[in-house]
Design a protein around this motif. Structure first.
Motif, PDB file in Angstrom:
ATOM      1  N   GLN A  24       0.807  -1.232   0.000  1.00 25.20           N
ATOM      2  CA  GLN A  24       0.000   0.000   0.000  1.00 25.20           C
ATOM      3  C   GLN A  24       0.840   1.281   0.000  1.00 25.20           C
ATOM      4  OE1 GLN A  24      -3.564  -0.065  -0.131  1.00 25.20           O
ATOM      5  NE2 GLN A  24      -2.966  -2.129  -0.695  1.00 25.20           N
ATOM      6  N   LYS A  27       0.061   3.859  -2.634  1.00 27.60           N
ATOM      7  CA  LYS A  27      -1.188   4.589  -2.384  1.00 27.60           C
ATOM      8  C   LYS A  27      -0.968   5.688  -1.355  1.00 27.60           C
ATOM      9  CE  LYS A  27      -4.275   0.947  -3.819  1.00 27.60           C
ATOM     10  NZ  LYS A  27      -5.329   0.016  -3.496  1.00 27.60           N
ATOM     11  N   ARG A 144     -13.181   0.486  -2.398  1.00 29.98           N
ATOM     12  CA  ARG A 144     -11.805   0.126  -2.760  1.00 29.98           C
ATOM     13  C   ARG A 144     -11.143   1.307  -3.439  1.00 29.98           C
ATOM     14  NH1 ARG A 144     -12.548  -5.294  -6.075  1.00 29.98           N
ATOM     15  NH2 ARG A 144     -12.072  -3.706  -7.583  1.00 29.98           N
ATOM     16  N   ASP A 145      -9.826   1.291  -3.436  1.00 33.83           N
ATOM     17  CA  ASP A 145      -9.040   2.301  -4.138  1.00 33.83           C
ATOM     18  C   ASP A 145      -9.401   3.722  -3.721  1.00 33.83           C
ATOM     19  OD1 ASP A 145      -7.717   0.268  -5.548  1.00 33.83           O
ATOM     20  OD2 ASP A 145      -9.291   0.220  -7.059  1.00 33.83           O
ATOM     21  N   ASP A 148      -7.443   6.612  -5.014  1.00 31.11           N
ATOM     22  CA  ASP A 148      -7.698   7.081  -6.383  1.00 31.11           C
ATOM     23  C   ASP A 148      -8.670   8.249  -6.407  1.00 31.11           C
ATOM     24  OD1 ASP A 148      -6.048   5.055  -7.227  1.00 31.11           O
ATOM     25  OD2 ASP A 148      -7.687   3.734  -7.851  1.00 31.11           O
TER      26      ASP A 148
END
Length: 151
Positions: A24, A27, A144-145, A148
């Protein structure tokens, strides 16, 4: 020194984000807006052995202390992370992240019809759920994500 000892240089001043789930770290860098273009000095350890997590990532950012909004978003993808503030090579502050009940102005709603994505001067707001976040305006859920959707 054994072969499994992690060797990452100390930073003089900045932030160490430890106990990030394995894989991760990139991210976390996205959340912080770090893509290498501004010349930040960053050290990243990925998928290193961890007693608590099995595998963990570590991110060290030289010359930068995180805002509470950045810490709040990091807590969404790394709920067991610790944030260590370093000055003159010494950890002067060590905090576990705490998942907030709500994050404002940090994430962008993916719903194109949401009031926060139009021309209205409305900052985004998301309620933090156990497995994601929910837009406070249109109820769109991001599971999720999350990184982003940094706005």
């Amino acid at each position: 020194m054994s072969d499994d000892t992690l060797r990452v240089s100390k930073i003089r001043n900045g932030t160490v984000i430890d106990h990030v789930p394995g894989g991760q770290a990139l991210k976390v860098l996205a959340i912080l807006g770090i893509d290498g273009s501004a010349g930040e000095t960053v050290s990243v350890g990925m998928n290193v052995p961890s007693d608590k997590l099995g595998r963990k990532d570590i991110v060290k950012v030289e010359g930068r202390e995180l805002s509470q909004a950045e810490v709040d978003v990091i807590s969404l993808i790394a709920p067991a992370a610790s944030i260590n503030i370093v000055r003159d090579y010494e950890v002067i502050e060590k905090n576990r992240v705490v998942r907030p009940e709500r994050v404002e102005g940090v994430l962008a709603c993916p719903n194109p019809n949401c009031i926060t994505t139009g021309d209205e001067p409305v900052a985004s707001a998301f309620e933090v759920l156990d497995a994601g976040v929910r837009c406070a305006y249109c109820d769109t859920i991001i599971r999720r994500d999350i990184a982003d959707h940094i706005g």
